[in-house]
Write a protein that holds these residues in place. Structure first.
Motif, short mmCIF file in Angstrom:
data_model
loop_
_atom_site.label_atom_id
_atom_site.label_comp_id
_atom_site.label_asym_id
_atom_site.label_seq_id
_atom_site.Cartn_x
_atom_site.Cartn_y
_atom_site.Cartn_z
N GLY A 159 0.32 35.32 9.38
CA GLY A 159 0.85 36.10 10.46
C GLY A 159 1.40 34.84 11.64
N SER A 160 1.85 33.69 11.11
CA SER A 160 2.39 32.77 11.90
C SER A 160 3.74 32.84 12.55
CB SER A 160 2.29 31.45 11.15
OG SER A 160 0.99 31.16 10.83
N PHE A 161 4.60 33.89 12.27
CA PHE A 161 5.63 34.01 12.76
C PHE A 161 5.60 34.77 13.96
CE2 PHE A 161 7.11 33.60 7.97
CZ PHE A 161 7.58 32.20 8.37
N HIS A 162 5.80 34.23 15.05
CA HIS A 162 5.34 34.84 16.50
C HIS A 162 6.57 34.73 17.38
CE1 HIS A 162 1.09 34.59 15.71
NE2 HIS A 162 1.28 33.06 15.58
N LEU A 163 7.99 34.66 16.89
CA LEU A 163 9.01 34.35 17.74
C LEU A 163 9.80 35.52 17.46
CD1 LEU A 163 9.76 30.66 17.40
CD2 LEU A 163 8.59 31.96 19.19
N GLY A 164 9.38 36.66 16.70
CA GLY A 164 10.41 38.13 16.80
C GLY A 164 11.37 37.62 15.61
N GLY A 165 12.22 38.65 15.43
CA GLY A 165 13.12 38.68 14.44
C GLY A 165 12.49 39.27 13.01
N ASP A 166 13.63 39.51 12.33
CA ASP A 166 12.91 39.99 10.78
C ASP A 166 12.52 39.06 9.88
OD1 ASP A 166 12.86 42.68 9.43
OD2 ASP A 166 14.32 41.38 8.13
N VAL A 167 11.33 38.83 9.47
CA VAL A 167 10.83 38.15 8.37
C VAL A 167 11.59 38.15 7.26
CG1 VAL A 167 8.75 37.16 7.27
CG2 VAL A 167 8.63 37.66 9.72
N ASP A 168 11.82 39.46 6.75
CA ASP A 168 12.51 39.76 5.67
C ASP A 168 13.97 38.92 5.43
OD1 ASP A 168 10.50 41.05 4.38
OD2 ASP A 168 11.19 42.94 5.09
N THR A 169 14.69 39.19 6.60
CA THR A 169 16.01 38.42 6.92
C THR A 169 15.85 37.14 6.85
OG1 THR A 169 16.79 40.57 8.16
CG2 THR A 169 17.97 38.54 8.37
N ALA A 170 14.94 36.51 7.38
CA ALA A 170 14.57 34.94 7.50
C ALA A 170 14.52 34.57 6.02
CB ALA A 170 13.52 34.72 8.34
N PHE A 171 13.63 35.28 5.38
CA PHE A 171 13.26 34.84 3.78
C PHE A 171 14.72 34.82 3.10
CE2 PHE A 171 11.85 35.82 -0.56
CZ PHE A 171 10.79 34.63 -0.45
N ALA A 172 15.56 35.92 3.19
CA ALA A 172 16.62 36.00 2.47
C ALA A 172 17.53 34.71 2.80
CB ALA A 172 17.28 37.22 2.55
N TYR A 173 17.92 34.72 4.18
CA TYR A 173 18.31 33.57 4.47
C TYR A 173 18.20 32.39 4.04
CZ TYR A 173 20.54 30.19 7.79
OH TYR A 173 21.30 29.00 8.28
N GLY A 174 16.69 32.02 3.89
CA GLY A 174 16.24 30.67 3.53
C GLY A 174 16.58 30.58 2.04
N VAL A 175 16.20 31.66 1.13
CA VAL A 175 16.76 31.51 -0.38
C VAL A 175 18.06 31.13 -0.50
CG1 VAL A 175 16.81 32.58 -2.50
CG2 VAL A 175 15.01 32.86 -0.90
N GLU A 176 19.10 31.62 0.30
CA GLU A 176 20.43 31.47 0.20
C GLU A 176 20.76 30.04 0.63
OE1 GLU A 176 22.67 33.28 -1.47
OE2 GLU A 176 20.84 34.68 -1.70
N ARG A 177 20.23 29.80 1.62
CA ARG A 177 20.78 28.35 2.37
C ARG A 177 20.18 27.22 1.45
NH1 ARG A 177 24.58 28.53 3.09
NH2 ARG A 177 24.61 26.57 4.04
N LEU A 178 18.64 27.45 1.08
CA LEU A 178 18.04 26.35 0.08
C LEU A 178 18.88 26.35 -1.44
CD1 LEU A 178 16.10 24.30 -0.13
CD2 LEU A 178 14.42 26.08 -0.98
N ALA A 179 19.36 27.69 -1.97
CA ALA A 179 20.11 27.46 -3.18
C ALA A 179 21.47 26.56 -2.85
CB ALA A 179 20.50 28.87 -3.64
N ALA A 180 21.94 26.90 -1.94
CA ALA A 180 23.43 26.18 -1.38
C ALA A 180 23.16 25.00 -1.51
CB ALA A 180 23.82 26.93 -0.32
N ALA A 181 21.96 24.34 -0.64
CA ALA A 181 21.70 23.03 -0.56
C ALA A 181 21.44 22.34 -1.66
CB ALA A 181 20.62 22.88 0.73
N ILE A 182 20.68 22.80 -2.74
CA ILE A 182 20.24 22.04 -4.03
C ILE A 182 21.51 22.06 -5.15
CG2 ILE A 182 18.03 22.35 -3.37
CD1 ILE A 182 17.87 24.34 -6.01
N THR A 183 22.45 22.87 -4.88
CA THR A 183 23.43 23.10 -5.79
C THR A 183 24.44 21.78 -6.02
OG1 THR A 183 23.74 25.55 -5.33
CG2 THR A 183 25.60 24.20 -6.67
N ASP A 184 24.34 21.10 -7.23
CA ASP A 184 24.79 20.03 -7.58
C ASP A 184 26.38 20.21 -8.38
OD1 ASP A 184 22.87 18.16 -6.57
OD2 ASP A 184 21.91 17.94 -8.57
N ARG A 185 26.13 21.28 -9.02
CA ARG A 185 27.40 21.86 -9.67
C ARG A 185 28.39 22.85 -9.02
NH1 ARG A 185 24.19 22.86 -15.10
NH2 ARG A 185 22.72 21.08 -14.98
#
Length: 185
Positions: A159-185
């Motif tokens: 329960g550490s997300f205290h700043l509001g916003g949608d946690v599901d949206t943040a999770f999806a954003y993180g997955v997308e950004r991390l996938a883009a960041a590690i892409t070598d090919r």
């Protein structure tokens, strides 16, 4: 005449898993498991050496279950879609089986599950990552994804997300950004 076996190792592990999820790791004792399977505590020692081995067996069962969930979630095809589905399955496992998830991703004072079992259960993630990074970076990329996901999930479970916003949206954003960041090919 020998006494008939009144329980099996799978029943003992299942009882331990149930106690883990309902009452926590400290409640997983030989006595509690024996009571749950309907035998006296000394009878468990025919199947399990001690509590440490019992905890390791419960952790191995959780790793196996998690690996099956990751494999089932893997849609194949686009590697980013695969990563999204696999990491989402990890998050769903954590929500549904919180104590088992924590047992898998928290250092044990007992012997950890075997490397072979860990590799097998992690195979869907490694396979998806291998499609977007150079061969030499697969382990590092998979660890980066796992570290991010487990950190996010830990914060969510606590329960550490205290700043509001949608946690599901943040999770999806993180997955997308991390996938883009590690892409070598």
């Amino acid at each position: 005449m020998p006494t008939p076996d009144r329980t099996s190792l799978p029943a003992i592990v299942a009882a331990g898993q149930h106690i883990l999820e309902s009452d926590g790791l400290d409640a997983v004792t030989m006595a509690a498991v024996a009571e749950r399977v309907g035998v006296r505590p000394p009878s468990l020692y025919k199947r399990v050496r001690n509590r440490d081995e019992l905890i390791r067996l419960i952790a191995e069962a959780a790793v196996t279950e998690l690996g099956a969930a990751l494999a089932q979630a893997d849609p194949g095809g686009d590697p980013r879609e695969r990563l999204r589905a696999i990491v989402t399955a990890l998050r769903e496992f954590a929500r549904a089986r919180t104590a088992a998830y924590l047992l898998v991703f928290t250092p044990l004072t007992t012997e950890p599950p075997s490397r072979e079992l860990l590799e097998t259960s992690s195979a869907p993630l490694f396979d998806a990552v291998a499609e977007i990074v150079d061969h030499d970076n697969v382990l590092e990329a998979a660890r980066t994804f796992t570290a991010w996901a487990t950190g996010f999930i830990a914060m969510e479970l606590n329960g550490s997300f205290h700043l509001g916003g949608d946690v599901d949206t943040a999770f999806a954003y993180g997955v997308e950004r991390l996938a883009a960041a590690i892409t070598d090919r």
